[in-house]
Design a protein around this motif. Structure first.
Motif, PDB file in Angstrom:
ATOM      1  N   ILE A 181      49.038  55.102 -20.655  1.00  0.00           N
ATOM      2  CA  ILE A 181      48.046  56.170 -20.825  1.00  0.00           C
ATOM      3  C   ILE A 181      47.014  56.121 -19.705  1.00  0.00           C
ATOM      4  CG2 ILE A 181      46.123  56.925 -22.282  1.00  0.00           C
ATOM      5  CD1 ILE A 181      47.837  56.129 -24.696  1.00  0.00           C
ATOM      6  N   ILE A 182      46.502  54.940 -19.419  1.00  0.00           N
ATOM      7  CA  ILE A 182      45.441  54.803 -18.424  1.00  0.00           C
ATOM      8  C   ILE A 182      45.959  55.059 -17.014  1.00  0.00           C
ATOM      9  CG2 ILE A 182      43.887  53.124 -17.350  1.00  0.00           C
ATOM     10  CD1 ILE A 182      43.565  51.902 -20.167  1.00  0.00           C
ATOM     11  N   ARG A 183      47.164  54.619 -16.726  1.00  0.00           N
ATOM     12  CA  ARG A 183      47.693  54.745 -15.367  1.00  0.00           C
ATOM     13  C   ARG A 183      48.294  56.113 -15.070  1.00  0.00           C
ATOM     14  NH1 ARG A 183      50.921  49.072 -14.007  1.00  0.00           N
ATOM     15  NH2 ARG A 183      49.078  47.705 -13.953  1.00  0.00           N
ATOM     16  N   GLU A 184      48.925  56.729 -16.071  1.00  0.00           N
ATOM     17  CA  GLU A 184      49.745  57.900 -15.789  1.00  0.00           C
ATOM     18  C   GLU A 184      49.262  59.191 -16.434  1.00  0.00           C
ATOM     19  OE1 GLU A 184      53.751  56.983 -16.857  1.00  0.00           O
ATOM     20  OE2 GLU A 184      53.756  55.052 -15.807  1.00  0.00           O
ATOM     21  N   GLU A 185      48.566  59.103 -17.552  1.00  0.00           N
ATOM     22  CA  GLU A 185      48.230  60.325 -18.284  1.00  0.00           C
ATOM     23  C   GLU A 185      46.975  60.971 -17.716  1.00  0.00           C
ATOM     24  OE1 GLU A 185      47.579  61.703 -22.918  1.00  0.00           O
ATOM     25  OE2 GLU A 185      48.873  59.998 -22.426  1.00  0.00           O
ATOM     26  N   LYS A 186      47.086  62.233 -17.400  1.00  0.00           N
ATOM     27  CA  LYS A 186      45.959  62.969 -16.840  1.00  0.00           C
ATOM     28  C   LYS A 186      45.208  63.703 -17.946  1.00  0.00           C
ATOM     29  CE  LYS A 186      48.187  63.693 -12.360  1.00  0.00           C
ATOM     30  NZ  LYS A 186      48.641  64.698 -11.360  1.00  0.00           N
ATOM     31  N   PRO A 187      43.897  63.839 -17.796  1.00  0.00           N
ATOM     32  CA  PRO A 187      43.127  64.585 -18.798  1.00  0.00           C
ATOM     33  C   PRO A 187      43.602  66.028 -18.902  1.00  0.00           C
ATOM     34  CG  PRO A 187      41.682  63.346 -17.332  1.00  0.00           C
ATOM     35  CD  PRO A 187      43.050  63.288 -16.735  1.00  0.00           C
ATOM     36  N   ARG A 188      43.568  66.565 -20.114  1.00  0.00           N
ATOM     37  CA  ARG A 188      43.950  67.953 -20.336  1.00  0.00           C
ATOM     38  C   ARG A 188      42.701  68.816 -20.449  1.00  0.00           C
ATOM     39  NH1 ARG A 188      48.688  67.338 -24.969  1.00  0.00           N
ATOM     40  NH2 ARG A 188      49.861  65.661 -23.948  1.00  0.00           N
ATOM     41  N   ALA A 189      42.936  70.116 -20.424  1.00  0.00           N
ATOM     42  CA  ALA A 189      41.800  71.037 -20.515  1.00  0.00           C
ATOM     43  C   ALA A 189      41.128  70.948 -21.878  1.00  0.00           C
ATOM     44  CB  ALA A 189      42.275  72.465 -20.251  1.00  0.00           C
ATOM     45  N   GLN A 190      41.939  70.748 -22.943  1.00  0.00           N
ATOM     46  CA  GLN A 190      41.383  70.728 -24.299  1.00  0.00           C
ATOM     47  C   GLN A 190      40.658  69.421 -24.599  1.00  0.00           C
ATOM     48  OE1 GLN A 190      44.546  71.167 -23.486  1.00  0.00           O
ATOM     49  NE2 GLN A 190      45.276  73.149 -24.240  1.00  0.00           N
ATOM     50  N   HIS A 191      41.150  68.335 -24.082  1.00  0.00           N
ATOM     51  CA  HIS A 191      40.550  67.034 -24.365  1.00  0.00           C
ATOM     52  C   HIS A 191      40.969  66.052 -23.282  1.00  0.00           C
ATOM     53  CE1 HIS A 191      44.434  65.339 -25.634  1.00  0.00           C
ATOM     54  NE2 HIS A 191      44.647  66.497 -26.216  1.00  0.00           N
ATOM     55  N   GLN A 192      40.283  64.939 -23.218  1.00  0.00           N
ATOM     56  CA  GLN A 192      40.588  63.889 -22.252  1.00  0.00           C
ATOM     57  C   GLN A 192      40.996  62.650 -23.035  1.00  0.00           C
ATOM     58  OE1 GLN A 192      37.105  63.613 -19.735  1.00  0.00           O
ATOM     59  NE2 GLN A 192      37.679  65.442 -18.602  1.00  0.00           N
ATOM     60  N   PHE A 193      42.274  62.594 -23.365  1.00  0.00           N
ATOM     61  CA  PHE A 193      42.732  61.542 -24.264  1.00  0.00           C
ATOM     62  C   PHE A 193      42.532  60.136 -23.704  1.00  0.00           C
ATOM     63  CE2 PHE A 193      45.795  58.758 -26.313  1.00  0.00           C
ATOM     64  CZ  PHE A 193      45.485  58.991 -27.648  1.00  0.00           C
ATOM     65  N   PRO A 194      42.761  59.888 -22.405  1.00  0.00           N
ATOM     66  CA  PRO A 194      42.510  58.521 -21.918  1.00  0.00           C
ATOM     67  C   PRO A 194      41.090  58.034 -22.206  1.00  0.00           C
ATOM     68  CG  PRO A 194      43.771  59.746 -20.305  1.00  0.00           C
ATOM     69  CD  PRO A 194      43.364  60.731 -21.355  1.00  0.00           C
ATOM     70  N   GLY A 195      40.103  58.928 -22.068  1.00  0.00           N
ATOM     71  CA  GLY A 195      38.738  58.541 -22.404  1.00  0.00           C
ATOM     72  C   GLY A 195      38.565  58.278 -23.889  1.00  0.00           C
ATOM     73  N   LEU A 196      39.209  59.104 -24.718  1.00  0.00           N
ATOM     74  CA  LEU A 196      39.174  58.874 -26.161  1.00  0.00           C
ATOM     75  C   LEU A 196      39.831  57.543 -26.509  1.00  0.00           C
ATOM     76  CD1 LEU A 196      40.149  62.420 -27.508  1.00  0.00           C
ATOM     77  CD2 LEU A 196      37.877  61.384 -27.482  1.00  0.00           C
ATOM     78  N   TYR A 197      40.885  57.217 -25.795  1.00  0.00           N
ATOM     79  CA  TYR A 197      41.589  55.953 -26.039  1.00  0.00           C
ATOM     80  C   TYR A 197      40.675  54.767 -25.737  1.00  0.00           C
ATOM     81  CZ  TYR A 197      45.297  52.445 -25.877  1.00  0.00           C
ATOM     82  OH  TYR A 197      46.075  51.326 -26.112  1.00  0.00           O
ATOM     83  N   VAL A 198      39.956  54.846 -24.632  1.00  0.00           N
ATOM     84  CA  VAL A 198      39.018  53.769 -24.294  1.00  0.00           C
ATOM     85  C   VAL A 198      37.959  53.626 -25.379  1.00  0.00           C
ATOM     86  CG1 VAL A 198      37.215  53.055 -22.677  1.00  0.00           C
ATOM     87  CG2 VAL A 198      39.383  53.941 -21.809  1.00  0.00           C
ATOM     88  N   GLU A 199      37.391  54.750 -25.786  1.00  0.00           N
ATOM     89  CA  GLU A 199      36.275  54.721 -26.732  1.00  0.00           C
ATOM     90  C   GLU A 199      36.696  54.264 -28.124  1.00  0.00           C
ATOM     91  OE1 GLU A 199      32.827  57.753 -28.492  1.00  0.00           O
ATOM     92  OE2 GLU A 199      34.341  58.465 -27.077  1.00  0.00           O
ATOM     93  N   ASN A 200      37.837  54.748 -28.602  1.00  0.00           N
ATOM     94  CA  ASN A 200      38.218  54.520 -29.998  1.00  0.00           C
ATOM     95  C   ASN A 200      39.180  53.360 -30.208  1.00  0.00           C
ATOM     96  OD1 ASN A 200      37.077  57.010 -31.607  1.00  0.00           O
ATOM     97  ND2 ASN A 200      37.896  57.827 -29.697  1.00  0.00           N
TER      98      ASN A 200
END
Length: 313
Positions: A181-200
Protein backbone atom coordinates in the motif's frame (compact mmCIF):
# COMPACT_ATOMS: atom_id res chain seq x y z
CA UNK A 1 -55.47 -15.11 75.19
CA UNK A 2 -54.96 -14.34 71.62
CA UNK A 3 -51.96 -12.78 70.05
CA UNK A 4 -50.75 -12.19 66.49
CA UNK A 5 -47.83 -14.09 65.18
CA UNK A 6 -44.89 -12.28 63.56
CA UNK A 7 -46.16 -13.28 60.12
CA UNK A 8 -49.64 -11.99 60.94
CA UNK A 9 -48.24 -8.67 62.16
CA UNK A 10 -45.85 -8.13 59.24
CA UNK A 11 -47.84 -9.91 56.59
CA UNK A 12 -46.81 -12.90 54.50
CA UNK A 13 -43.56 -11.50 53.10
CA UNK A 14 -42.87 -14.47 50.85
CA UNK A 15 -46.25 -14.04 49.15
CA UNK A 16 -45.71 -10.29 48.90
CA UNK A 17 -42.27 -10.82 47.44
CA UNK A 18 -43.61 -13.23 44.83
CA UNK A 19 -46.29 -10.74 43.79
CA UNK A 20 -43.74 -7.94 43.58
CA UNK A 21 -41.36 -10.01 41.44
CA UNK A 22 -44.15 -10.97 39.04
CA UNK A 23 -45.27 -7.37 38.71
CA UNK A 24 -41.72 -6.17 38.15
CA UNK A 25 -41.11 -8.86 35.55
CA UNK A 26 -44.26 -7.90 33.66
CA UNK A 27 -43.29 -4.24 33.71
CA UNK A 28 -39.78 -5.01 32.52
CA UNK A 29 -41.08 -7.23 29.73
CA UNK A 30 -43.52 -4.55 28.60
CA UNK A 31 -40.64 -2.07 28.52
CA UNK A 32 -38.54 -4.27 26.26
CA UNK A 33 -41.27 -5.64 23.98
CA UNK A 34 -41.76 -3.90 20.61
CA UNK A 35 -44.78 -1.60 20.32
CA UNK A 36 -48.07 -3.00 18.98
CA UNK A 37 -48.90 -2.74 15.30
CA UNK A 38 -51.32 0.15 15.85
CA UNK A 39 -48.74 2.18 17.80
CA UNK A 40 -48.64 5.78 16.48
CA UNK A 41 -45.67 6.14 14.16
CA UNK A 42 -45.45 9.87 14.67
CA UNK A 43 -44.22 9.56 18.24
CA UNK A 44 -40.49 10.08 18.84
CA UNK A 45 -38.23 7.06 18.97
CA UNK A 46 -37.32 5.61 22.33
CA UNK A 47 -33.89 6.53 23.62
CA UNK A 48 -33.39 2.95 24.78
CA UNK A 49 -31.32 1.10 22.12
CA UNK A 50 -33.37 -1.69 20.64
CA UNK A 51 -30.25 -3.75 19.97
CA UNK A 52 -29.75 -4.10 23.71
CA UNK A 53 -33.36 -5.27 23.95
CA UNK A 54 -32.68 -8.01 21.44
CA UNK A 55 -29.73 -9.26 23.46
CA UNK A 56 -31.62 -9.11 26.76
CA UNK A 57 -34.67 -10.89 25.35
CA UNK A 58 -32.53 -13.92 24.60
CA UNK A 59 -30.61 -15.12 21.59
CA UNK A 60 -33.21 -17.80 20.82
CA UNK A 61 -35.77 -15.12 19.95
CA UNK A 62 -34.17 -14.21 16.62
CA UNK A 63 -32.68 -16.00 13.66
CA UNK A 64 -29.62 -14.64 11.94
CA UNK A 65 -31.58 -13.61 8.86
CA UNK A 66 -34.27 -11.81 10.87
CA UNK A 67 -31.74 -9.89 12.96
CA UNK A 68 -29.75 -9.00 9.84
CA UNK A 69 -32.98 -7.72 8.30
CA UNK A 70 -33.43 -5.47 11.34
CA UNK A 71 -29.87 -4.20 10.87
CA UNK A 72 -30.71 -3.29 7.31
CA UNK A 73 -33.98 -1.59 8.27
CA UNK A 74 -32.33 0.59 10.93
CA UNK A 75 -29.50 1.50 8.55
CA UNK A 76 -32.01 2.53 5.87
CA UNK A 77 -33.92 4.62 8.41
CA UNK A 78 -30.67 6.28 9.43
CA UNK A 79 -29.95 7.29 5.85
CA UNK A 80 -33.48 8.62 5.37
CA UNK A 81 -33.76 10.39 8.74
CA UNK A 82 -34.79 14.04 8.69
CA UNK A 83 -32.65 15.02 11.69
CA UNK A 84 -29.12 14.19 12.75
CA UNK A 85 -30.37 12.96 16.14
CA UNK A 86 -32.73 10.45 14.55
CA UNK A 87 -30.03 9.38 12.10
CA UNK A 88 -27.57 8.78 14.93
CA UNK A 89 -30.12 6.80 16.94
CA UNK A 90 -31.03 4.56 14.02
CA UNK A 91 -27.35 4.04 13.19
CA UNK A 92 -26.75 3.04 16.81
CA UNK A 93 -29.63 0.58 16.65
CA UNK A 94 -28.23 -0.94 13.46
CA UNK A 95 -24.79 -1.29 15.05
CA UNK A 96 -26.22 -2.87 18.20
CA UNK A 97 -28.21 -5.35 16.12
CA UNK A 98 -25.04 -6.23 14.22
CA UNK A 99 -23.06 -6.65 17.43
CA UNK A 100 -25.70 -9.11 18.66
CA UNK A 101 -25.35 -11.42 15.63
CA UNK A 102 -22.40 -13.41 17.06
CA UNK A 103 -24.49 -14.24 20.15
CA UNK A 104 -27.09 -16.12 18.14
CA UNK A 105 -27.07 -19.85 17.72
CA UNK A 106 -25.62 -21.18 14.48
CA UNK A 107 -23.66 -17.94 14.00
CA UNK A 108 -20.78 -19.99 12.62
CA UNK A 109 -22.94 -20.86 9.62
CA UNK A 110 -24.19 -17.35 8.85
CA UNK A 111 -23.42 -15.99 5.35
CA UNK A 112 -21.14 -13.30 6.77
CA UNK A 113 -19.33 -12.48 3.54
CA UNK A 114 -22.62 -12.15 1.67
CA UNK A 115 -24.11 -9.85 4.32
CA UNK A 116 -21.02 -7.65 4.44
CA UNK A 117 -20.89 -7.42 0.66
CA UNK A 118 -24.58 -6.51 0.50
CA UNK A 119 -24.17 -3.68 3.01
CA UNK A 120 -20.82 -2.38 1.74
CA UNK A 121 -22.45 -0.28 -0.97
CA UNK A 122 -25.47 1.40 0.64
CA UNK A 123 -24.35 1.12 4.28
CA UNK A 124 -20.54 0.80 4.56
CA UNK A 125 -20.50 1.67 8.27
CA UNK A 126 -22.90 -1.19 9.00
CA UNK A 127 -20.83 -3.51 6.82
CA UNK A 128 -17.79 -2.62 8.93
CA UNK A 129 -19.70 -3.40 12.12
CA UNK A 130 -20.84 -6.75 10.74
CA UNK A 131 -17.23 -7.60 9.85
CA UNK A 132 -16.20 -6.77 13.42
CA UNK A 133 -18.98 -9.01 14.70
CA UNK A 134 -17.91 -11.86 12.42
CA UNK A 135 -14.40 -11.73 13.88
CA UNK A 136 -15.88 -12.60 17.30
CA UNK A 137 -17.45 -15.88 16.14
CA UNK A 138 -15.43 -18.83 17.50
CA UNK A 139 -14.16 -21.13 14.78
CA UNK A 140 -14.96 -18.79 11.90
CA UNK A 141 -12.36 -18.37 9.15
CA UNK A 142 -11.89 -14.69 9.90
CA UNK A 143 -8.63 -14.50 7.95
CA UNK A 144 -10.46 -15.25 4.71
CA UNK A 145 -12.88 -12.42 5.47
CA UNK A 146 -9.95 -10.11 6.24
CA UNK A 147 -8.36 -10.94 2.89
CA UNK A 148 -11.63 -10.46 1.04
CA UNK A 149 -12.40 -7.06 2.53
CA UNK A 150 -8.90 -5.57 2.48
CA UNK A 151 -8.81 -5.25 -1.31
CA UNK A 152 -8.64 -2.00 -3.26
CA UNK A 153 -12.26 -2.08 -4.40
CA UNK A 154 -13.62 -2.14 -0.83
CA UNK A 155 -14.90 1.09 0.83
CA UNK A 156 -12.16 2.72 2.95
CA UNK A 157 -13.64 2.16 6.42
CA UNK A 158 -14.46 -1.47 5.72
CA UNK A 159 -11.05 -1.99 4.14
CA UNK A 160 -9.34 -0.53 7.21
CA UNK A 161 -11.17 -3.05 9.39
CA UNK A 162 -10.06 -5.85 7.07
CA UNK A 163 -6.43 -4.81 7.49
CA UNK A 164 -6.86 -4.44 11.24
CA UNK A 165 -8.13 -8.01 11.43
CA UNK A 166 -5.26 -9.22 9.28
CA UNK A 167 -2.68 -7.68 11.61
CA UNK A 168 -4.30 -9.55 14.49
CA UNK A 169 -4.53 -12.87 12.64
CA UNK A 170 -1.48 -12.96 10.35
CA UNK A 171 1.05 -10.16 11.01
CA UNK A 172 3.49 -11.35 8.34
CA UNK A 173 0.89 -11.18 5.59
CA UNK A 174 -0.43 -7.89 6.96
CA UNK A 175 3.09 -6.43 6.83
CA UNK A 176 3.52 -7.34 3.17
CA UNK A 177 0.14 -5.88 2.25
CA UNK A 178 0.91 -2.71 4.20
CA UNK A 179 4.24 -2.31 2.44
CA UNK A 180 2.51 -2.72 -0.90
CA UNK A 181 0.00 0.00 0.00
CA UNK A 182 2.70 2.47 1.00
CA UNK A 183 5.02 1.75 -1.92
CA UNK A 184 2.60 1.23 -4.79
CA UNK A 185 -0.87 2.57 -4.05
CA UNK A 186 -1.56 6.10 -5.18
CA UNK A 187 -4.09 8.38 -3.49
CA UNK A 188 -7.48 8.55 -5.18
CA UNK A 189 -9.67 11.56 -5.75
CA UNK A 190 -12.28 10.35 -3.25
CA UNK A 191 -9.87 9.44 -0.47
CA UNK A 192 -6.20 8.87 0.28
CA UNK A 193 -6.14 5.36 1.61
CA UNK A 194 -2.37 5.14 2.30
CA UNK A 195 -2.75 8.08 4.69
CA UNK A 196 -5.77 6.44 6.30
CA UNK A 197 -3.74 3.26 6.66
CA UNK A 198 -0.98 5.11 8.50
CA UNK A 199 -3.43 6.85 10.81
CA UNK A 200 -5.73 3.94 11.62
CA UNK A 201 -3.49 0.88 11.34
CA UNK A 202 0.13 1.86 12.00
CA UNK A 203 -0.16 4.58 14.64
CA UNK A 204 -2.09 2.47 17.21
CA UNK A 205 0.37 -0.45 16.99
CA UNK A 206 3.91 -0.92 18.21
CA UNK A 207 6.23 -3.52 16.72
CA UNK A 208 9.39 -3.69 14.65
CA UNK A 209 7.34 -4.33 11.52
CA UNK A 210 5.11 -1.34 12.17
CA UNK A 211 8.13 0.90 12.76
CA UNK A 212 9.58 -0.24 9.43
CA UNK A 213 6.36 0.71 7.65
CA UNK A 214 6.28 4.07 9.42
CA UNK A 215 9.79 4.79 8.17
CA UNK A 216 8.78 3.92 4.63
CA UNK A 217 5.65 6.05 4.94
CA UNK A 218 7.64 9.04 6.19
CA UNK A 219 9.97 8.85 3.19
CA UNK A 220 7.35 7.96 0.56
CA UNK A 221 6.92 10.75 -2.03
CA UNK A 222 3.54 9.38 -3.14
CA UNK A 223 1.96 9.48 0.31
CA UNK A 224 -0.20 12.45 1.30
CA UNK A 225 1.38 15.25 3.33
CA UNK A 226 -0.77 14.43 6.33
CA UNK A 227 0.16 10.75 6.20
CA UNK A 228 3.87 11.53 6.03
CA UNK A 229 3.65 14.13 8.80
CA UNK A 230 1.87 11.64 11.08
CA UNK A 231 4.52 9.01 10.37
CA UNK A 232 7.36 11.46 11.12
CA UNK A 233 5.77 12.60 14.37
CA UNK A 234 5.14 9.05 15.53
CA UNK A 235 8.69 7.96 14.72
CA UNK A 236 10.07 10.91 16.70
CA UNK A 237 7.74 10.08 19.58
CA UNK A 238 8.84 6.43 19.67
CA UNK A 239 12.54 7.05 19.14
CA UNK A 240 14.90 6.04 21.94
CA UNK A 241 18.13 6.93 20.12
CA UNK A 242 19.48 9.36 17.54
CA UNK A 243 19.59 6.78 14.76
CA UNK A 244 16.25 7.82 13.32
CA UNK A 245 17.63 11.34 12.98
CA UNK A 246 19.40 10.23 9.81
CA UNK A 247 16.03 9.57 8.18
CA UNK A 248 14.71 12.98 9.20
CA UNK A 249 17.85 14.65 7.85
CA UNK A 250 17.52 12.81 4.54
CA UNK A 251 13.87 13.82 4.21
CA UNK A 252 14.67 17.46 4.93
CA UNK A 253 17.51 17.62 2.42
CA UNK A 254 15.83 15.65 -0.37
CA UNK A 255 12.23 16.85 -0.20
CA UNK A 256 11.68 19.63 -2.72
CA UNK A 257 7.93 19.71 -3.31
CA UNK A 258 6.27 19.31 0.09
CA UNK A 259 7.15 22.17 2.43
CA UNK A 260 4.96 20.79 5.24
CA UNK A 261 6.85 17.50 5.29
CA UNK A 262 10.19 19.26 5.10
CA UNK A 263 9.39 21.49 8.08
CA UNK A 264 8.12 18.51 10.10
CA UNK A 265 11.29 16.56 9.35
CA UNK A 266 13.41 19.44 10.64
CA UNK A 267 11.34 19.72 13.82
CA UNK A 268 11.71 15.98 14.40
CA UNK A 269 15.47 16.21 13.82
CA UNK A 270 15.73 19.06 16.33
CA UNK A 271 13.90 16.93 18.90
CA UNK A 272 15.91 13.73 18.34
CA UNK A 273 19.36 15.11 17.50
CA UNK A 274 19.64 18.79 18.47
CA UNK A 275 23.28 19.05 17.39
CA UNK A 276 22.52 17.93 13.84
CA UNK A 277 19.47 20.15 13.76
CA UNK A 278 21.41 23.21 14.82
CA UNK A 279 24.05 22.46 12.21
CA UNK A 280 21.33 22.47 9.56
CA UNK A 281 20.08 25.82 10.82
CA UNK A 282 23.57 27.28 10.63
CA UNK A 283 24.73 25.84 7.31
CA UNK A 284 21.62 25.10 5.23
CA UNK A 285 19.66 28.32 5.34
CA UNK A 286 17.75 28.73 2.06
CA UNK A 287 17.68 31.93 0.11
CA UNK A 288 15.10 34.41 1.32
CA UNK A 289 14.15 35.27 -2.26
CA UNK A 290 13.85 31.66 -3.46
CA UNK A 291 12.19 30.00 -0.45
CA UNK A 292 10.80 32.79 1.72
CA UNK A 293 8.49 30.61 3.84
CA UNK A 294 11.15 28.03 4.67
CA UNK A 295 13.66 30.82 5.30
CA UNK A 296 11.33 32.51 7.80
CA UNK A 297 10.60 29.18 9.50
CA UNK A 298 14.28 28.33 9.96
CA UNK A 299 15.11 31.87 11.08
CA UNK A 300 12.48 31.54 13.80
CA UNK A 301 13.98 28.21 14.89
CA UNK A 302 17.42 29.81 15.09
CA UNK A 303 16.03 32.45 17.40
CA UNK A 304 14.23 29.88 19.57
CA UNK A 305 17.40 27.84 20.03
CA UNK A 306 19.64 30.81 20.76
CA UNK A 307 21.68 30.59 17.57
CA UNK A 308 23.32 33.64 16.00
CA UNK A 309 20.73 35.79 14.23
CA UNK A 310 20.83 36.23 10.49
CA UNK A 311 22.36 39.45 9.18
CA UNK A 312 19.76 42.07 8.44
CA UNK A 313 19.59 43.54 5.00
Amino acid sequence: MGYKTYRQEKGDQSTSLRITCVAFSCALLCFFLPPPSNYPKSLPLSTFPTGVSYALLGKHKFTGSSLFALCRIHAARSNAADTSERADEEALRAALCASTLPLLEESLGFPWAEWIQEMSGPHPALATQILKSASRVPGLDALSLARLFSRKDVPPGLRIEGHRMMWALNPAEAFQKGRQIIREEKPRAQHQFPGLYVENILLPQKSLEVTTLLEEAAASPTLSSWGRVQAIRELARRSISREIGGLFLTIFLSEERDLTVRKEALLALMAIDPDSGEEILLTRMPSRSVRPILHAFMAELREEHGLPPLPKR
